[in-house]
Design an enzyme around this catalytic site. Structure first.
Site, PDB file in Angstrom:
ATOM      1  N   THR A 192       0.825  -1.209   0.000  1.00  0.00           N
ATOM      2  CA  THR A 192       0.000   0.000   0.000  1.00  0.00           C
ATOM      3  C   THR A 192       0.861   1.262   0.000  1.00  0.00           C
ATOM      4  O   THR A 192       2.017   1.234   0.441  1.00  0.00           O
ATOM      5  CB  THR A 192      -0.896  -0.011   1.271  1.00  0.00           C
ATOM      6  OG1 THR A 192      -1.482   1.257   1.453  1.00  0.00           O
ATOM      7  CG2 THR A 192      -0.082  -0.331   2.523  1.00  0.00           C
ATOM      8  N   ASP A 193       0.272   2.359  -0.457  1.00  0.00           N
ATOM      9  CA  ASP A 193       0.985   3.641  -0.396  1.00  0.00           C
ATOM     10  C   ASP A 193       1.066   4.166   1.043  1.00  0.00           C
ATOM     11  O   ASP A 193       1.825   5.089   1.338  1.00  0.00           O
ATOM     12  CB  ASP A 193       0.321   4.680  -1.310  1.00  0.00           C
ATOM     13  CG  ASP A 193      -1.138   4.971  -0.974  1.00  0.00           C
ATOM     14  OD1 ASP A 193      -1.701   4.307  -0.071  1.00  0.00           O
ATOM     15  OD2 ASP A 193      -1.730   5.862  -1.617  1.00  0.00           O
ATOM     16  N   GLU A 194       0.283   3.535   1.948  1.00  0.00           N
ATOM     17  CA  GLU A 194       0.236   4.046   3.329  1.00  0.00           C
ATOM     18  C   GLU A 194       1.562   3.857   4.063  1.00  0.00           C
ATOM     19  O   GLU A 194       1.802   4.495   5.084  1.00  0.00           O
ATOM     20  CB  GLU A 194      -0.918   3.401   4.101  1.00  0.00           C
ATOM     21  CG  GLU A 194      -2.234   3.593   3.356  1.00  0.00           C
ATOM     22  CD  GLU A 194      -3.487   3.242   4.132  1.00  0.00           C
ATOM     23  OE1 GLU A 194      -3.439   3.243   5.364  1.00  0.00           O
ATOM     24  OE2 GLU A 194      -4.503   2.987   3.477  1.00  0.00           O
ATOM     25  N   TYR A 236      -1.622  -0.765  10.956  1.00  0.00           N
ATOM     26  CA  TYR A 236      -1.788  -1.409   9.642  1.00  0.00           C
ATOM     27  C   TYR A 236      -0.598  -1.096   8.747  1.00  0.00           C
ATOM     28  O   TYR A 236       0.069  -1.996   8.227  1.00  0.00           O
ATOM     29  CB  TYR A 236      -3.095  -0.940   8.983  1.00  0.00           C
ATOM     30  CG  TYR A 236      -3.153  -1.226   7.486  1.00  0.00           C
ATOM     31  CD1 TYR A 236      -3.166  -2.542   7.017  1.00  0.00           C
ATOM     32  CD2 TYR A 236      -3.176  -0.190   6.550  1.00  0.00           C
ATOM     33  CE1 TYR A 236      -3.196  -2.822   5.641  1.00  0.00           C
ATOM     34  CE2 TYR A 236      -3.204  -0.455   5.190  1.00  0.00           C
ATOM     35  CZ  TYR A 236      -3.216  -1.768   4.736  1.00  0.00           C
ATOM     36  OH  TYR A 236      -3.245  -2.032   3.389  1.00  0.00           O
ATOM     37  N   LYS A 239       2.420  -3.504   7.245  1.00  0.00           N
ATOM     38  CA  LYS A 239       2.667  -3.662   5.794  1.00  0.00           C
ATOM     39  C   LYS A 239       4.111  -3.250   5.473  1.00  0.00           C
ATOM     40  O   LYS A 239       4.782  -3.892   4.662  1.00  0.00           O
ATOM     41  CB  LYS A 239       1.679  -2.826   4.968  1.00  0.00           C
ATOM     42  CG  LYS A 239       0.240  -3.290   4.997  1.00  0.00           C
ATOM     43  CD  LYS A 239       0.014  -4.679   4.404  1.00  0.00           C
ATOM     44  CE  LYS A 239       0.208  -4.765   2.909  1.00  0.00           C
ATOM     45  NZ  LYS A 239      -0.154  -6.105   2.378  1.00  0.00           N
TER      46      LYS A 239
HETATM   47  P1  NAD Z   1      -9.481  -7.589   2.291  1.00  0.00           P
HETATM   48  O1  NAD Z   1      -9.473  -7.328   3.758  1.00  0.00           O
HETATM   49  O2  NAD Z   1     -10.725  -7.332   1.519  1.00  0.00           O
HETATM   50  O3  NAD Z   1      -9.088  -9.128   2.031  1.00  0.00           O
HETATM   51  C1  NAD Z   1      -8.064  -9.766   2.726  1.00  0.00           C
HETATM   52  C2  NAD Z   1      -8.194 -11.267   2.466  1.00  0.00           C
HETATM   53  O4  NAD Z   1      -7.117 -11.935   3.122  1.00  0.00           O
HETATM   54  C3  NAD Z   1      -9.485 -11.895   3.010  1.00  0.00           C
HETATM   55  O5  NAD Z   1     -10.031 -12.783   2.064  1.00  0.00           O
HETATM   56  C4  NAD Z   1      -9.023 -12.640   4.253  1.00  0.00           C
HETATM   57  O6  NAD Z   1      -9.828 -13.791   4.550  1.00  0.00           O
HETATM   58  C5  NAD Z   1      -7.614 -13.051   3.850  1.00  0.00           C
HETATM   59  N1  NAD Z   1      -6.753 -13.269   5.019  1.00  0.00           N
HETATM   60  C6  NAD Z   1      -6.587 -12.465   6.094  1.00  0.00           C
HETATM   61  N2  NAD Z   1      -5.719 -13.007   6.955  1.00  0.00           N
HETATM   62  C7  NAD Z   1      -5.308 -14.183   6.403  1.00  0.00           C
HETATM   63  C8  NAD Z   1      -4.405 -15.194   6.805  1.00  0.00           C
HETATM   64  N3  NAD Z   1      -3.738 -15.112   7.972  1.00  0.00           N
HETATM   65  N4  NAD Z   1      -4.217 -16.247   5.995  1.00  0.00           N
HETATM   66  C9  NAD Z   1      -4.886 -16.350   4.822  1.00  0.00           C
HETATM   67  N5  NAD Z   1      -5.759 -15.424   4.393  1.00  0.00           N
HETATM   68  C10 NAD Z   1      -5.973 -14.357   5.179  1.00  0.00           C
HETATM   69  O7  NAD Z   1      -8.254  -6.775   1.716  1.00  0.00           O
HETATM   70  P2  NAD Z   1      -8.088  -6.044   0.303  1.00  0.00           P
HETATM   71  O8  NAD Z   1      -8.641  -4.678   0.413  1.00  0.00           O
HETATM   72  O9  NAD Z   1      -8.551  -6.935  -0.759  1.00  0.00           O
HETATM   73  O10 NAD Z   1      -6.504  -5.895   0.259  1.00  0.00           O
HETATM   74  C11 NAD Z   1      -5.696  -6.927  -0.301  1.00  0.00           C
HETATM   75  C12 NAD Z   1      -4.246  -6.532  -0.211  1.00  0.00           C
HETATM   76  O11 NAD Z   1      -4.028  -5.320  -0.934  1.00  0.00           O
HETATM   77  C13 NAD Z   1      -3.744  -6.267   1.206  1.00  0.00           C
HETATM   78  O12 NAD Z   1      -2.449  -6.802   1.323  1.00  0.00           O
HETATM   79  C14 NAD Z   1      -3.730  -4.758   1.323  1.00  0.00           C
HETATM   80  O13 NAD Z   1      -2.735  -4.336   2.231  1.00  0.00           O
HETATM   81  C15 NAD Z   1      -3.393  -4.368  -0.106  1.00  0.00           C
HETATM   82  N6  NAD Z   1      -3.894  -3.047  -0.538  1.00  0.00           N
HETATM   83  C16 NAD Z   1      -5.213  -2.727  -0.386  1.00  0.00           C
HETATM   84  C17 NAD Z   1      -5.669  -1.501  -0.863  1.00  0.00           C
HETATM   85  C18 NAD Z   1      -7.137  -1.126  -0.761  1.00  0.00           C
HETATM   86  O14 NAD Z   1      -7.500   0.007  -1.110  1.00  0.00           O
HETATM   87  N7  NAD Z   1      -8.024  -2.003  -0.319  1.00  0.00           N
HETATM   88  C19 NAD Z   1      -4.788  -0.592  -1.464  1.00  0.00           C
HETATM   89  C20 NAD Z   1      -3.428  -0.964  -1.591  1.00  0.00           C
HETATM   90  C21 NAD Z   1      -3.003  -2.204  -1.135  1.00  0.00           C
HETATM   91  P1  TYD Z   2     -10.618   3.825   4.255  1.00  0.00           P
HETATM   92  O1  TYD Z   2     -11.575   3.383   3.204  1.00  0.00           O
HETATM   93  O2  TYD Z   2     -10.715   3.211   5.615  1.00  0.00           O
HETATM   94  O3  TYD Z   2      -9.172   3.640   3.630  1.00  0.00           O
HETATM   95  P2  TYD Z   2      -7.734   4.136   4.207  1.00  0.00           P
HETATM   96  O4  TYD Z   2      -7.864   4.525   5.611  1.00  0.00           O
HETATM   97  O5  TYD Z   2      -6.928   2.889   4.049  1.00  0.00           O
HETATM   98  O6  TYD Z   2      -7.307   5.244   3.312  1.00  0.00           O
HETATM   99  O7  TYD Z   2     -10.761   5.380   4.431  1.00  0.00           O
HETATM  100  C1  TYD Z   2     -10.590   6.275   3.361  1.00  0.00           C
HETATM  101  C2  TYD Z   2     -10.703   7.676   3.921  1.00  0.00           C
HETATM  102  O8  TYD Z   2     -12.035   7.888   4.390  1.00  0.00           O
HETATM  103  C3  TYD Z   2      -9.809   7.913   5.119  1.00  0.00           C
HETATM  104  O9  TYD Z   2      -9.316   9.248   5.052  1.00  0.00           O
HETATM  105  C4  TYD Z   2     -10.722   7.749   6.313  1.00  0.00           C
HETATM  106  C5  TYD Z   2     -12.053   8.227   5.788  1.00  0.00           C
HETATM  107  N1  TYD Z   2     -13.258   7.575   6.341  1.00  0.00           N
HETATM  108  C6  TYD Z   2     -14.329   8.355   6.792  1.00  0.00           C
HETATM  109  O10 TYD Z   2     -14.280   9.592   6.737  1.00  0.00           O
HETATM  110  N2  TYD Z   2     -15.443   7.725   7.257  1.00  0.00           N
HETATM  111  C7  TYD Z   2     -15.531   6.363   7.328  1.00  0.00           C
HETATM  112  O11 TYD Z   2     -16.568   5.833   7.803  1.00  0.00           O
HETATM  113  C8  TYD Z   2     -14.426   5.578   6.859  1.00  0.00           C
HETATM  114  C9  TYD Z   2     -14.480   4.086   6.926  1.00  0.00           C
HETATM  115  C10 TYD Z   2     -13.319   6.230   6.371  1.00  0.00           C
END
Ligand code: NAD
Ligand code: TYD
Length: 357
Positions: free
Chosen positions: A138-140, A163, A167
């Site tokens: 992630t960019d975070e 988190y 990561k």
């Molecule tokens: P998500 O929470 O929707 O899905 C995570 C999945 O991992 C789930 O299916 C869960 O059951 C599985 N999981 C969790 N712990 C596990 C374990 N110990 N063993 C096996 N499986 C396990 O997450 P997402 O939003 O799909 O994110 C996927 C990846 O992408 C993550 O690594 C996250 O850090 C990265 N990412 C997410 C975003 C975003 O905007 N959602 C952006 C950049 C990077």
């Molecule tokens: P989120 O979807 O949790 O992603 P991330 O924290 O990984 O960027 O949140 C996106 C942005 O929205 C973040 O600045 C937090 C804000 N946010 C709210 O304002 N209200 C909400 O209920 C949630 C879940 C997030």
């Protein structure tokens, strides 16, 4: 190609991005391989995301293994049984708010889980260089930006939440396995994704579901925090480009070049929903409610993704307007998916932990 991709192990394939990636893979004409989905099925894992894939490919080109990535025996068994030559590691605890209230699972899955996968890959692959371990991050990890500037691949890590810290640690481990053991690895750091199958604890799907129930739309703090949004399919195509053409040991930033303050985004989402549901333009905006800020809330994320654009000829293909439209349309068409998620354990947790927010 870095990797031949005969058998790709997708960890976390039942989650939001992982399941979109599995769908994406089976749509690629040049992908002829097998997919093994390794997922522990936490609250965020949902096999309903993959019903179509199961129907079409199960037992032939798609296999599901319910396993914890922290379990070395189970992980190694998958490598051996399916002759895995490519890993895409999505499995993680992924929600910042949850990491604030309960960081332990984040440290465990995101750090120990990635370490366990790296060990299994090293053990199984030895000196092979026709294989690839791709780690999705992630960019975070880069921390928080001021009003200008961007995150580059060279930006120093400065994680602020449990988190992002977990990561960051996993990214460093992946990088260390390249330098120390010459394990063929790549890493991507992506901005905020949105799209179908997004678990409704994150901003966009949470707002959509609350609008459907005419519930308050909780905006943290002053609503001026900025995120860079990318449609999930574009993230998948970027990862696929890295699998095919990425250079071992390299990190690639992936972003939407699409910055929005949270409040502007929520207003826009309200308008999209009003249009779809034939309501007056401002109908849902009256639900917007400012609530207490998230502790340590990063102010702004913005990605510079010139490297992947220039080196791998990747580019975003879905505009924000189209992406939001497709996302809202998907949620409106999938009320059963929503119902099942709403009845799940997570929502009980949410009700308990978010009182007063
Ligand atoms: P998500 O929470 O929707 O899905 C995570 C999945 O991992 C789930 O299916 C869960 O059951 C599985 N999981 C969790 N712990 C596990 C374990 N110990 N063993 C096996 N499986 C396990 O997450 P997402 O939003 O799909 O994110 C996927 C990846 O992408 C993550 O690594 C996250 O850090 C990265 N990412 C997410 C975003 C975003 O905007 N959602 C952006 C950049 C990077
Ligand atoms: P989120 O979807 O949790 O992603 P991330 O924290 O990984 O960027 O949140 C996106 C942005 O929205 C973040 O600045 C937090 C804000 N946010 C709210 O304002 N209200 C909400 O209920 C949630 C879940 C997030």
């Amino acid at each position: 190609m870095s990797s031949s991709i005969s058998t790709i192990a997708v960890t976390g394939g039942a989650g939001f991005i992982g399941s979109n990636f599995v769908h994406f893979l089976f749509k690629q004409a040049d992908f002829k391989g097998i997919v093994v989905n390794i997922d522990k099925l936490t609250y965020a894992g949902n096999l309903e995301n993959l019903v179509e894939i199961e129907k079409k490919h199960a037992g032939k080109r798609y296999f599901f293994k319910k396993a914890d990535i922290c379990d070395p025996e189970k992980v190694s068994a998958v490598f051996t049984k399916y002759a895995v030559d490519t890993v895409v590691n999505f499995a993680a605890e992924s929600h910042v708010d949850r990491s604030i209230y309960g960081p332990k699972e984040f440290v465990h899955t995101n750090i120990i889980g990635t370490f366990t996968l790296l060990e299994a890959a090293k053990e199984s692959w030895g000196d092979r260089q026709d294989v690839l371990f791709h780690h999705v991050s992630t960019d975070e990890v880069f921390g928080s930006l001021g009003e200008s500037d961007f995150f580059y691949e060279t930006t120093s890590y400065d994680p602020r939440s449990p988190y992002s810290a977990s990561k960051a640690a996993s990214d460093h481990l992946v990088s260390a396995y390249f330098h120390t053991y010459h394990l063929p690895v790549t890493i991507s750091n992506c901005s905020n994704n949105y799209g179908p199958y997004h678990f409704p604890e994150k901003l966009i799907p949470l707002m959509i579901l609350n609008m459907l129930e005419e519930k308050p739309l909780p905006v943290y703090g002053d609503g001026k925090n900025i995120r860079d949004w990318l449609f999930v399919e574009d993230h998948c195509s970027a990862i696929y480009a890295i699998l095919k053409k990425g250079r071992h040991g390299e990190t690639y930033n992936i972003g939407g070049e699409n910055e929005w303050t949270n409040i502007d985004l929520v207003n826009r989402l309200c308008e999209t929903m009003a249009k779809k549901n034939n309501k007056p333009k401002d109908h849902y905006k009256k639900l917007i409610t400012y609530v207490n800020d998230r502790p340590g809330h990063d102010r702004r994320y913005a990605i510079n993704c010139d490297k992947i654009k220039n080196e791998l000829s990747w580019k975003r293909s879905v505009t924000f307007e189209e992406g939001l439209d497709r996302t809202v349309t998907w949620y409106l068409a999938n009320s059963q998916w929503i119902e099942h998620v709403r009845n799940g354990e997570y929502h009980k947790w949410l009700d308990k932990n978010y009182q007063g927010r």
